[in-house]
Design a protein around this motif. Structure first.
Motif, PDB file in Angstrom:
ATOM      1  N   PHE A 164     -12.761   0.957  10.542  1.00 35.23           N
ATOM      2  CA  PHE A 164     -11.810  -0.019   9.997  1.00 35.23           C
ATOM      3  C   PHE A 164     -11.421   0.420   8.592  1.00 35.23           C
ATOM      4  O   PHE A 164     -12.283   0.662   7.750  1.00 35.23           O
ATOM      5  N   SER A 165     -10.123   0.547   8.370  1.00 35.52           N
ATOM      6  CA  SER A 165      -9.614   0.950   7.064  1.00 35.52           C
ATOM      7  C   SER A 165      -8.376   0.134   6.733  1.00 35.52           C
ATOM      8  O   SER A 165      -7.620  -0.271   7.626  1.00 35.52           O
ATOM      9  N   VAL A 166      -8.174  -0.104   5.454  1.00 29.57           N
ATOM     10  CA  VAL A 166      -6.971  -0.791   4.982  1.00 29.57           C
ATOM     11  C   VAL A 166      -6.323   0.079   3.916  1.00 29.57           C
ATOM     12  O   VAL A 166      -6.985   0.901   3.266  1.00 29.57           O
ATOM     13  N   GLY A 167      -5.019  -0.111   3.746  1.00 32.59           N
ATOM     14  CA  GLY A 167      -4.305   0.657   2.747  1.00 32.59           C
ATOM     15  C   GLY A 167      -2.916   0.110   2.501  1.00 32.59           C
ATOM     16  O   GLY A 167      -2.462  -0.822   3.159  1.00 32.59           O
ATOM     17  N   ILE A 168      -2.252   0.714   1.528  1.00 31.13           N
ATOM     18  CA  ILE A 168      -0.884   0.354   1.155  1.00 31.13           C
ATOM     19  C   ILE A 168       0.019   1.537   1.473  1.00 31.13           C
ATOM     20  O   ILE A 168      -0.304   2.676   1.152  1.00 31.13           O
ATOM     21  N   ALA A 169       1.156   1.244   2.097  1.00 32.74           N
ATOM     22  CA  ALA A 169       2.062   2.311   2.534  1.00 32.74           C
ATOM     23  C   ALA A 169       3.463   2.103   1.961  1.00 32.74           C
ATOM     24  O   ALA A 169       4.256   1.337   2.521  1.00 32.74           O
ATOM     25  N   PRO A 170       3.810   2.749   0.851  1.00 32.90           N
ATOM     26  CA  PRO A 170       5.201   2.751   0.390  1.00 32.90           C
ATOM     27  C   PRO A 170       6.013   3.778   1.172  1.00 32.90           C
ATOM     28  O   PRO A 170       5.481   4.801   1.608  1.00 32.90           O
ATOM     29  N   TYR A 171       7.305   3.521   1.355  1.00 33.13           N
ATOM     30  CA  TYR A 171       8.123   4.446   2.133  1.00 33.13           C
ATOM     31  C   TYR A 171       9.597   4.306   1.763  1.00 33.13           C
ATOM     32  O   TYR A 171      10.036   3.305   1.178  1.00 33.13           O
ATOM     33  N   ALA A 172      10.347   5.320   2.099  1.00 33.37           N
ATOM     34  CA  ALA A 172      11.811   5.316   2.002  1.00 33.37           C
ATOM     35  C   ALA A 172      12.357   5.663   3.380  1.00 33.37           C
ATOM     36  O   ALA A 172      11.707   6.366   4.153  1.00 33.37           O
ATOM     37  N   ARG A 173      13.575   5.172   3.675  1.00 29.58           N
ATOM     38  CA  ARG A 173      14.143   5.406   5.002  1.00 29.58           C
ATOM     39  C   ARG A 173      15.654   5.608   4.916  1.00 29.58           C
ATOM     40  O   ARG A 173      16.314   5.111   4.007  1.00 29.58           O
ATOM     41  N   PHE A 174      16.153   6.340   5.887  1.00 30.36           N
ATOM     42  CA  PHE A 174      17.584   6.586   6.000  1.00 30.36           C
ATOM     43  C   PHE A 174      17.961   6.488   7.467  1.00 30.36           C
ATOM     44  O   PHE A 174      17.272   7.044   8.327  1.00 30.36           O
ATOM     45  N   GLY A 209      17.001   2.416   2.827  1.00 31.97           N
ATOM     46  CA  GLY A 209      16.061   1.355   2.522  1.00 31.97           C
ATOM     47  C   GLY A 209      14.814   1.838   1.806  1.00 31.97           C
ATOM     48  O   GLY A 209      14.447   3.025   1.868  1.00 31.97           O
ATOM     49  N   LEU A 210      14.167   0.899   1.109  1.00 31.21           N
ATOM     50  CA  LEU A 210      12.895   1.126   0.447  1.00 31.21           C
ATOM     51  C   LEU A 210      11.964  -0.018   0.820  1.00 31.21           C
ATOM     52  O   LEU A 210      12.400  -1.171   0.926  1.00 31.21           O
ATOM     53  N   GLY A 211      10.687   0.285   1.014  1.00 28.13           N
ATOM     54  CA  GLY A 211       9.764  -0.772   1.380  1.00 28.13           C
ATOM     55  C   GLY A 211       8.324  -0.405   1.096  1.00 28.13           C
ATOM     56  O   GLY A 211       8.004   0.733   0.724  1.00 28.13           O
ATOM     57  N   VAL A 212       7.449  -1.387   1.261  1.00 24.44           N
ATOM     58  CA  VAL A 212       6.016  -1.184   1.117  1.00 24.44           C
ATOM     59  C   VAL A 212       5.326  -2.070   2.145  1.00 24.44           C
ATOM     60  O   VAL A 212       5.794  -3.175   2.435  1.00 24.44           O
TER      61      VAL A 212
END
Length: 274
Positions: A164-174, A209-212
């Protein structure tokens, strides 16, 4: 003299026979056997060295977290809730009355380096939007595809081996999509006078787009995520309509308008590794 030759002939034959046997008899075979034995020994030693090198390389790859089990992929399904979703066309800027968006997502399962795992993937999307106000309305359906690039950042090392692991994922998309829709009686201005226009929306559209996302990975077999972000979109070919003045008379037959907008979104995702 002939009698002398006859007497010497046996001696000559004996001498020739001895010389022939000496020339025909090969030298001893022991040096050749020893040479062959040495060659075989060198060849076997080289094979053993290569095998040992391969074993050492495999061990190093396994220790570095680059095992084959990490080079897989993930597929997921995302549902969006759009906020402040607006559009701009001609003289109008309004918020959509209804928006729906779903995505089929996928990304490669990259090796984890310390606290970071690269996220490289894409998505297929389906969208519905509509707005109406009295006699005015805009209705659009869109579908398309795009790609994401980002990273999964884990707070603790060893995420590749945890159940079991948790994390934060920032990303960009086109993304690129195709729209099918129309507009009716939207407000326009021509030469300072009010009017309305009706027609078809532009078909080709581009998104950025940009997101986390906060993500939980369970057993390295599935994941859940919830996140937020912003998306901007625009049609590249103009929306074409027939513009009429306040009295209903046609003043422009093929009037072109830009059609664009932006959304803030919250999305929930569930996915599976294989």
């Amino acid at each position: 003299m002939s009698r002398t030759l006859i007497l010497c002939l046996p001696l000559l034959l004996v001498a020739c026979g001895t010389t022939s046997r000496t020339a025909i008899e090969p030298p001893g075979d022991l040096p050749q056997l020893r040479a062959t034995e040495r060659t075989t020994t060198v060849s076997l030693s080289g094979a053993n060295s290569l095998a040992e090198m391969d074993a050492e390389m495999d061990a190093e790859l396994d220790e570095g977290g680059w095992g084959d089990e990490l080079w897989n992929a993930a597929v997921g399904f995302s549902v969006f809730d759009l906020y402040d979703a607006d559009f701009r066309i001609a003289a109008m800027r309004e918020e959509w009355d209804r928006t729906e968006r779903v995505e089929l997502t996928f990304h490669s399962r990259e090796p984890v380096h310390g606290h970071v795992e690269a996220l490289i993937g894409g998505y297929l999307f389906r969208e519905e939007r509509d707005w109406d106000q009295g006699a005015q309305s805009i209705l659009v359906d869109a579908w398309g595809f795009g790609f994401d690039i980002g990273a999964m950042i884990y707070p603790f090392e060893g995420a590749e081996t945890r159940n079991f692991s948790v994390g934060i994922a920032p990303y960009a998309r086109f993304g690129m999509g195709f729209s099918d829709g129309d507009f009716k009686n939207i407000d326009v201005n021509f030469a300072g006078a009010p009017g309305t226009s009706s027609g078809e929306l532009g078909e080709l559209r581009f998104d950025f787009g940009l997101g986390v996302e906060a993500r939980a990975v369970i057993g390295r077999t599935m994941y859940f995520g919830i996140g937020a972000g912003m998306n901007w979109w625009t049609t590249t070919d103009g929306s074409v309509g027939t513009t009429r003045d306040g009295g209903g008379f046609v003043v422009v037959q093929d009037d072109e308008f830009d059609f664009r907008g932006s959304d803030a979104f919250v999305r929930a995702t569930v996915g599976f590794y294989w």
